[in-house]
Design a protein around this motif. Structure first.
Motif, PDB file in Angstrom:
ATOM      1  N   ASP A 389      -0.608  -3.799  -3.213  1.00  0.00           N
ATOM      2  CA  ASP A 389      -0.616  -2.556  -3.983  1.00  0.00           C
ATOM      3  C   ASP A 389      -1.549  -2.662  -5.186  1.00  0.00           C
ATOM      4  OD1 ASP A 389       1.158  -1.448  -2.222  1.00  0.00           O
ATOM      5  OD2 ASP A 389       2.926  -1.726  -3.487  1.00  0.00           O
ATOM      6  N   ARG A 431      -0.832  -0.722 -14.997  1.00  0.00           N
ATOM      7  CA  ARG A 431      -0.577  -0.460 -13.579  1.00  0.00           C
ATOM      8  C   ARG A 431       0.380  -1.489 -13.003  1.00  0.00           C
ATOM      9  NH1 ARG A 431       0.945   2.730 -10.076  1.00  0.00           N
ATOM     10  NH2 ARG A 431      -0.005   2.624  -7.995  1.00  0.00           N
ATOM     11  N   GLU A 434       3.947  -0.512 -13.748  1.00  0.00           N
ATOM     12  CA  GLU A 434       4.421   0.551 -12.859  1.00  0.00           C
ATOM     13  C   GLU A 434       4.779   0.001 -11.479  1.00  0.00           C
ATOM     14  OE1 GLU A 434       1.172   3.227 -12.813  1.00  0.00           O
ATOM     15  OE2 GLU A 434       1.467   3.945 -14.876  1.00  0.00           O
ATOM     16  N   LEU A 435       3.958  -0.895 -10.976  1.00  0.00           N
ATOM     17  CA  LEU A 435       4.195  -1.441  -9.641  1.00  0.00           C
ATOM     18  C   LEU A 435       5.436  -2.331  -9.602  1.00  0.00           C
ATOM     19  CD1 LEU A 435       0.538  -2.289  -8.533  1.00  0.00           C
ATOM     20  CD2 LEU A 435       2.024  -0.478  -7.637  1.00  0.00           C
ATOM     21  N   LEU A 437       8.105  -2.121 -11.509  1.00  0.00           N
ATOM     22  CA  LEU A 437       9.275  -1.220 -11.558  1.00  0.00           C
ATOM     23  C   LEU A 437       9.488  -0.533 -10.228  1.00  0.00           C
ATOM     24  CD1 LEU A 437       8.716   0.353 -15.102  1.00  0.00           C
ATOM     25  CD2 LEU A 437      10.507  -1.285 -14.446  1.00  0.00           C
ATOM     26  N   SER A 438       8.410  -0.108  -9.585  1.00  0.00           N
ATOM     27  CA  SER A 438       8.528   0.560  -8.304  1.00  0.00           C
ATOM     28  C   SER A 438       9.047  -0.387  -7.229  1.00  0.00           C
ATOM     29  CB  SER A 438       7.145   1.109  -7.897  1.00  0.00           C
ATOM     30  OG  SER A 438       7.170   1.624  -6.580  1.00  0.00           O
ATOM     31  N   HIS A 439       8.569  -1.630  -7.220  1.00  0.00           N
ATOM     32  CA  HIS A 439       8.996  -2.598  -6.202  1.00  0.00           C
ATOM     33  C   HIS A 439      10.459  -2.987  -6.403  1.00  0.00           C
ATOM     34  CE1 HIS A 439       5.371  -3.990  -3.880  1.00  0.00           C
ATOM     35  NE2 HIS A 439       4.830  -3.147  -4.738  1.00  0.00           N
ATOM     36  N   LYS A 441      12.799  -1.062  -7.525  1.00  0.00           N
ATOM     37  CA  LYS A 441      13.647   0.055  -7.117  1.00  0.00           C
ATOM     38  C   LYS A 441      13.756   0.150  -5.612  1.00  0.00           C
ATOM     39  CE  LYS A 441      12.747   3.015 -11.132  1.00  0.00           C
ATOM     40  NZ  LYS A 441      12.091   4.277 -11.602  1.00  0.00           N
ATOM     41  N   SER A 442      12.670  -0.234  -4.918  1.00  0.00           N
ATOM     42  CA  SER A 442      12.657  -0.091  -3.458  1.00  0.00           C
ATOM     43  C   SER A 442      13.390  -1.219  -2.763  1.00  0.00           C
ATOM     44  CB  SER A 442      11.202  -0.048  -2.966  1.00  0.00           C
ATOM     45  OG  SER A 442      10.530  -1.230  -3.298  1.00  0.00           O
TER      46      SER A 442
END
Length: 442
Positions: A389, A431, A434-435, A437-439, A441-442
Motif C-alpha cells: 500500500d 500517509r 493513515e495506512l 490505522l487502516s490496517h 481496523k481491517s
C-alpha cells in the motif's frame, strides 16, 4: 535454386539483396554453389529435421539443479523502482557530478584504460583504498590484500565459493541482510541464524564450540536494526572466532555515516592477524550504478580469491576503477563523505521528529545515530501488505519481517531516508500513519 535474377523479380527486391542473402546461406552451409551448374540446397537436410521441444510437457532434457528448481518456484523479482524511502539509495542529487565528470573525462584520454589490467583490480585504486581504510576505518591492510569486485554481492559470493563446500554450516545474523543469505544459499551452505537485537550481536549467545566455517556479520552498524556492537563485544567476537576456527565476513556497508563523533572502527583492525574478511562497496558512498566493491583479505587467501574471480567474471571495469582512484586521491571522496554525514544527520533528525509526533503509539523506532535508514517496529499489522500500500502511494520501504528467519518475525518497516527531501518525508510519514490505522481496523 532459381537464378538470383529470377528470385529478385519474384520477390520484388534488389538483385544485390538476393545475392547477399545467397552468399550468407552458402557461408553458413545451408546452400552449396557449384560453378557452371548453379546453387543447390546442401545435402543431408532431409535426414535432420529437429523436433520442436514442447515446453508445456516434460521435455526430454536434463532438469534444473536443486538450486535452479528452488529459484523457479519463486516469483519473478519486480523492477527496482527508486521511490522515496527506498533502502540503499544515497542522495544522488547531492553527488558532485561536475567534479566526477571532469575526473572521468581526464581518464577517458588514457588509452591503456581501454584494455585489460588484472583480476585483482587497478593498482592505484587499491593503493588509494588501502590508505583511506587505514585512516578512516582503522583497517590493517596494504594494497596487495585488496581485491576489487563487482559490488559487495560478488564479494560475498566469492567468499562462499572459495571457503565453503556444499552443506557446510554458516552463521548469519537474524534479522539480517537477505542478499547475503541468498549468496550463501546459492553455494548450498547450511545457514544457522543467530538472534540479534538493537545492540547488535551478543557474543555470549554464540556456542563455545562451533563447526561453522563462516559467520556473516555487520558489527559496526547492524543491518537492518542499526545496532552497534560495543568494543568489548567486538573483541570477544574476535576471540571466539580465533578459538573456534571460524572466518568472519565483516560487511561494512555504510558505517562511514556515523553522526556523533568519528565512524566506529572496523572489526578487522582491532587486533593483529584477525580471521576477518572485510568487504565494502561504493554503492552507498558514491552511487549504486558504479557497481564497484572490494574485499580486504588475509594474505594467505589472496591467491585463491584471484583464481576464483578470474573464473567467475574476470576483471572489473578499468575506466571506472581509474576514475574512482583519482576521485579518492584528489580528496573529493573524503569531502563528499563529510558533506553527506551532515546532510544525512539532518534528514535522520527530521524523520525521527516526524515519527515521534505523527506515529506516537503506532510505531516504535529502533534508532541508532548512523547510516541511511531507520527501522520501525509496528505490531499488529501485515507489514508485507503495508509495504504494498505504501508503494501504491508512491513511497518505498521494506517489510521488517522479511529480514527474519523462522516463525517469530516482528512486523514493521525499514525506511531509507537518504534519498528523501523534507516534503517527501512529511508526506510519507502522514500517509504511513493513515495506512497503519487502516490496517489495524481491517
Amino acid at each position: 535454386m532459381p537464378a538470383s535474377r529470377q528470385i529478385a523479380s519474384d520477390l520484388g527486391v534488389s538483385r544485390n539483396t538476393v545475392t547477399g542473402a545467397l552468399s550468407q546461406l552458402i557461408a553458413e552451409g545451408f546452400l552449396v554453389a557449384r560453378p557452371g551448374s548453379g546453387t543447390f540446397v546442401a545435402a543431408g537436410f532431409e535426414r535432420h529435421q529437429p523436433e520442436a521441444v514442447n515446453w508445456q510437457q516434460q521435455p526430454q532434457l536434463p532438469g534444473l539443479s536443486h538450486y535452479g528448481t528452488a529459484l523457479a518456484a519463486k516469483a519473478m523479482p519486480e523492477v527496482h523502482v527508486q521511490l522515496p524511502f527506498t533502502l540503499g539509495i544515497p542522495d544522488l542529487r547531492a553527488f558532485p557530478l561536475s567534479v566526477w565528470n571532469r575526473v572521468q573525462r581526464q581518464q577517458q584520454d588514457r588509452l591503456h584504460l581501454l584494455g585489460y589490467d588484472g583480476y585483482q583490480g587497478y593498482a592505484p585504486l587499491r593503493e588509494a583504498l588501502a590508505d583511506y581504510l587505514r585512516v578512516s576505518r582503522q583497517v590493517q591492510c596494504h594494497a596487495d590484500q585488496i581485491v576489487i569486485t563487482q559490488g559487495a554481492q560478488q564479494a560475498i559470493s566469492l567468499c562462499a565459493q572459495v571457503l565453503l563446500d556444499p552443506g557446510d554450516p554458516v552463521l548469519v545474523e537474524n534479522p539480517g541482510y537477505v542478499g547475503a543469505r541468498r549468496a550463501l544459499q546459492a553455494h548450498a551452505a547450511a545457514l544457522t541464524p543467530v538472534d540479534v537485537d538493537h545492540r547488535g550481536l551478543q557474543p555470549a549467545q554464540l556456542p563455545a564450540a562451533s563447526a561453522a566455517k563462516i559467520m556473516y556479520i555487520t558489527p559496526t552498524h547492524h543491518y537492518p536494526l542499526g545496532g552497534i556492537m560495543s568494543a568489548p563485544d567486538r573483541l570477544e567476537l574476535l576471540d571466539w572466532a580465533a578459538r573456534t576456527g571460524t572466518w568472519l565476513i565483516e560487511d561494512d556497508y555504510d558505517s562511514e555515516f556515523h553522526f556523533h563523533g568519528h565512524p566506529i572502527a572496523a572489526l578487522q583492525g582491532m587486533a593483529a592477524q584477525t580471521p576477518v574478511l572485510y568487504l565494502g562497496s561504493f554503492s552507498k558512498t558514491l552511487f549504486p550504478a558504479l557497481r564497484l566493491g572490494y574485499l580486504v583479505l588475509p594474505e594467505p587467501l589472496v591467491g585463491s580469491f584471484l583464481h576464483a574471480k578470474r573464473h567467475m567474471d574476470g576483471e572489473s571495469p578499468l575506466l571506472q576503477q581509474a576514475t574512482v582512484a583519482q576521485f579518492v586521491q584528489e580528496g573529493h571522496f573524503q569531502r563528499h563523505l563529510r558533506r553527506m554525514r551532515v546532510r544525512y544527520r539532518e534528514k535522520w533528525e527530521h524523520l525521527s521528529a516526524l515519527i515521534a509526533s505523527e506515529l506516537d503509539g503506532l510505531a516504535t523506532p529502533v534508532a541508532e545515530s548512523a547510516g541511511m535508514h531507520l527501522v520501525l517496529r509496528i505490531p499488529g499489522v501485515n507489514d508485507d501488505a503495508l509495504v504494498r500500500d505504501l508503494t501504491d502511494a508512491g513511497f518505498g520501504g521494506t517489510a521488517l519481517s522479511s529480514y527474519y528467519v523462522g516463525q517469530d518475525r516482528p512486523t514493521g518497516l525499514a525506511l531509507g531516508f537518504a534519498n528523501t527531501d523534507e516534503r517527501q518525508r512529511i508526506a510519507g510519514v502522514c500517509r504511513l500513519r493513515e495506512l497503519i490505522l487502516s490496517h489495524r481496523k481491517s
